[in-house]
Design a protein around this motif. Structure first.
Motif, PDB file in Angstrom:
ATOM      1  N   MET A   1      -5.730   2.519 -21.304  1.00 45.94           N
ATOM      2  CA  MET A   1      -5.691   3.786 -20.595  1.00 45.94           C
ATOM      3  C   MET A   1      -6.248   3.620 -19.192  1.00 45.94           C
ATOM      4  N   GLU A   2      -7.304   2.781 -19.082  1.00 40.57           N
ATOM      5  CA  GLU A   2      -7.893   2.564 -17.773  1.00 40.57           C
ATOM      6  C   GLU A   2      -6.900   1.858 -16.853  1.00 40.57           C
ATOM      7  N   LYS A   3      -6.079   0.962 -17.428  1.00 42.65           N
ATOM      8  CA  LYS A   3      -5.074   0.272 -16.609  1.00 42.65           C
ATOM      9  C   LYS A   3      -4.076   1.266 -16.040  1.00 42.65           C
ATOM     10  N   LEU A   4      -3.700   2.244 -16.852  1.00 45.31           N
ATOM     11  CA  LEU A   4      -2.762   3.266 -16.392  1.00 45.31           C
ATOM     12  C   LEU A   4      -3.361   4.035 -15.231  1.00 45.31           C
ATOM     13  N   GLY A   5      -4.612   4.426 -15.365  1.00 40.84           N
ATOM     14  CA  GLY A   5      -5.294   5.153 -14.295  1.00 40.84           C
ATOM     15  C   GLY A   5      -5.411   4.314 -13.036  1.00 40.84           C
ATOM     16  N   GLU A   6      -5.749   3.052 -13.182  1.00 37.90           N
ATOM     17  CA  GLU A   6      -5.852   2.163 -12.027  1.00 37.90           C
ATOM     18  C   GLU A   6      -4.498   1.968 -11.370  1.00 37.90           C
ATOM     19  N   ASN A   7      -3.463   1.808 -12.188  1.00 40.67           N
ATOM     20  CA  ASN A   7      -2.122   1.622 -11.630  1.00 40.67           C
ATOM     21  C   ASN A   7      -1.653   2.866 -10.885  1.00 40.67           C
ATOM     22  N   LEU A   8      -1.953   4.040 -11.432  1.00 37.91           N
ATOM     23  CA  LEU A   8      -1.598   5.285 -10.746  1.00 37.91           C
ATOM     24  C   LEU A   8      -2.344   5.397  -9.429  1.00 37.91           C
ATOM     25  N   LYS A   9      -3.621   5.030  -9.450  1.00 36.57           N
ATOM     26  CA  LYS A   9      -4.424   5.083  -8.234  1.00 36.57           C
ATOM     27  C   LYS A   9      -3.850   4.142  -7.184  1.00 36.57           C
ATOM     28  N   LYS A  10      -3.497   2.929  -7.610  1.00 33.41           N
ATOM     29  CA  LYS A  10      -2.918   1.960  -6.671  1.00 33.41           C
ATOM     30  C   LYS A  10      -1.591   2.462  -6.121  1.00 33.41           C
ATOM     31  N   LEU A  11      -0.769   3.053  -6.977  1.00 29.75           N
ATOM     32  CA  LEU A  11       0.530   3.570  -6.547  1.00 29.75           C
ATOM     33  C   LEU A  11       0.360   4.670  -5.513  1.00 29.75           C
ATOM     34  N   LEU A  12      -0.566   5.576  -5.758  1.00 30.18           N
ATOM     35  CA  LEU A  12      -0.822   6.652  -4.801  1.00 30.18           C
ATOM     36  C   LEU A  12      -1.342   6.098  -3.479  1.00 30.18           C
ATOM     37  N   LEU A  13      -2.250   5.123  -3.560  1.00 27.26           N
ATOM     38  CA  LEU A  13      -2.795   4.538  -2.340  1.00 27.26           C
ATOM     39  C   LEU A  13      -1.723   3.801  -1.548  1.00 27.26           C
ATOM     40  N   VAL A  14      -0.815   3.138  -2.245  1.00 25.33           N
ATOM     41  CA  VAL A  14       0.289   2.453  -1.562  1.00 25.33           C
ATOM     42  C   VAL A  14       1.165   3.469  -0.838  1.00 25.33           C
ATOM     43  N   GLY A  15       1.470   4.570  -1.503  1.00 24.95           N
ATOM     44  CA  GLY A  15       2.293   5.602  -0.871  1.00 24.95           C
ATOM     45  C   GLY A  15       1.617   6.200   0.347  1.00 24.95           C
ATOM     46  N   ILE A  16       0.340   6.500   0.221  1.00 19.85           N
ATOM     47  CA  ILE A  16      -0.407   7.079   1.337  1.00 19.85           C
ATOM     48  C   ILE A  16      -0.537   6.069   2.467  1.00 19.85           C
ATOM     49  N   GLY A  17      -0.827   4.830   2.114  1.00 20.72           N
ATOM     50  CA  GLY A  17      -0.939   3.782   3.136  1.00 20.72           C
ATOM     51  C   GLY A  17       0.360   3.570   3.885  1.00 20.72           C
ATOM     52  N   THR A  18       1.456   3.570   3.141  1.00 16.79           N
ATOM     53  CA  THR A  18       2.771   3.400   3.763  1.00 16.79           C
ATOM     54  C   THR A  18       3.051   4.541   4.736  1.00 16.79           C
ATOM     55  N   ALA A  19       2.756   5.743   4.319  1.00 16.85           N
ATOM     56  CA  ALA A  19       2.987   6.888   5.203  1.00 16.85           C
ATOM     57  C   ALA A  19       2.115   6.794   6.448  1.00 16.85           C
ATOM     58  N   ALA A  20       0.864   6.411   6.278  1.00 15.26           N
ATOM     59  CA  ALA A  20      -0.046   6.321   7.418  1.00 15.26           C
ATOM     60  C   ALA A  20       0.402   5.240   8.391  1.00 15.26           C
ATOM     61  N   VAL A  21       0.753   4.073   7.863  1.00 17.06           N
ATOM     62  CA  VAL A  21       1.198   2.976   8.728  1.00 17.06           C
ATOM     63  C   VAL A  21       2.478   3.354   9.451  1.00 17.06           C
ATOM     64  N   THR A  22       3.396   3.971   8.743  1.00 16.71           N
ATOM     65  CA  THR A  22       4.659   4.375   9.363  1.00 16.71           C
ATOM     66  C   THR A  22       4.415   5.386  10.468  1.00 16.71           C
ATOM     67  N   ALA A  23       3.536   6.351  10.206  1.00 25.11           N
ATOM     68  CA  ALA A  23       3.232   7.356  11.227  1.00 25.11           C
ATOM     69  C   ALA A  23       2.584   6.708  12.448  1.00 25.11           C
ATOM     70  N   GLU A  24       1.657   5.780  12.222  1.00 19.71           N
ATOM     71  CA  GLU A  24       0.998   5.095  13.340  1.00 19.71           C
ATOM     72  C   GLU A  24       1.992   4.282  14.149  1.00 19.71           C
ATOM     73  N   LYS A  25       2.828   3.525  13.459  1.00 20.27           N
ATOM     74  CA  LYS A  25       3.813   2.691  14.152  1.00 20.27           C
ATOM     75  C   LYS A  25       4.795   3.545  14.934  1.00 20.27           C
TER      76      LYS A  25
ATOM     77  N   PRO B   1      -3.151  12.957 -28.527  1.00 22.34           N
ATOM     78  CA  PRO B   1      -4.109  13.979 -28.079  1.00 22.34           C
ATOM     79  C   PRO B   1      -5.342  13.364 -27.411  1.00 22.34           C
ATOM     80  N   GLU B   2      -5.736  12.174 -27.852  1.00 21.95           N
ATOM     81  CA  GLU B   2      -6.907  11.526 -27.258  1.00 21.95           C
ATOM     82  C   GLU B   2      -6.635  11.170 -25.796  1.00 21.95           C
ATOM     83  N   GLU B   3      -5.424  10.650 -25.504  1.00 23.69           N
ATOM     84  CA  GLU B   3      -5.066  10.305 -24.129  1.00 23.69           C
ATOM     85  C   GLU B   3      -4.997  11.562 -23.270  1.00 23.69           C
ATOM     86  N   LEU B   4      -4.460  12.624 -23.832  1.00 20.18           N
ATOM     87  CA  LEU B   4      -4.392  13.887 -23.106  1.00 20.18           C
ATOM     88  C   LEU B   4      -5.798  14.403 -22.820  1.00 20.18           C
TER      89      LEU B   4
END
Length: 137
Positions: A1-25, A72-75
């Protein structure tokens, strides 16, 4: 479950980072063009706003984050990680979904009742037509 949370966090950070870099460029490129005199400042601002808007739309369209809780435990774990604001938003969404379901049920019941009334109306119309035909003779 922790891997899922970490992967989601990484995915969100990649999306935000991509948007920020694109906007800066895009801003850097626009600034260079303005310096060269190829674009006026106003055109650069408008173009930059359009680029930011397009980036936001692209991110919304292409970055999908879904969390599937199979037990239910994951939820429960996911709910414990949510902020009070997120929980309130979830409650509102659930309420909206319940209202939509109730409206759909009511619409379905009305349609069924209307269908049940049709044969009665048809029978009444047939009787009236027969009576009018008999009166006409």
């Amino acid at each position: 479950m922790e891997k899922l949370g970490e992967n989601l966090k990484k995915l969100l950070l990649v999306g935000i980072g991509t948007a920020a870099v694109t906007a800066e460029k895009s801003k850097e490129i626009l600034d260079e063009l303005v310096k060269k005199g190829e674009l006026t400042v106003e055109q650069g601002k408008v173009l930059n706003k359009e680029l930011k808007h397009n980036i936001k739309e692209t991110i919304k369209d292409n970055v999908k984050v879904s969390v599937k809780a199979s037990t239910p435990e994951e939820l429960q774990t996911l709910l414990e990680k949510m902020t009070p604001e997120q929980i309130e938003q979830l409650k509102q969404q659930i309420s909206n979904m319940e209202q939509a379901a109730e409206e759909k049920t009511a619409d379905t019941e009305e349609a069924v009742e209307a269908e049940e009334e049709k044969p009665e109306k048809t029978a009444e119309a047939t009787e009236e037509a027969s009576e009018e035909a008999a009166d006409a003779e």
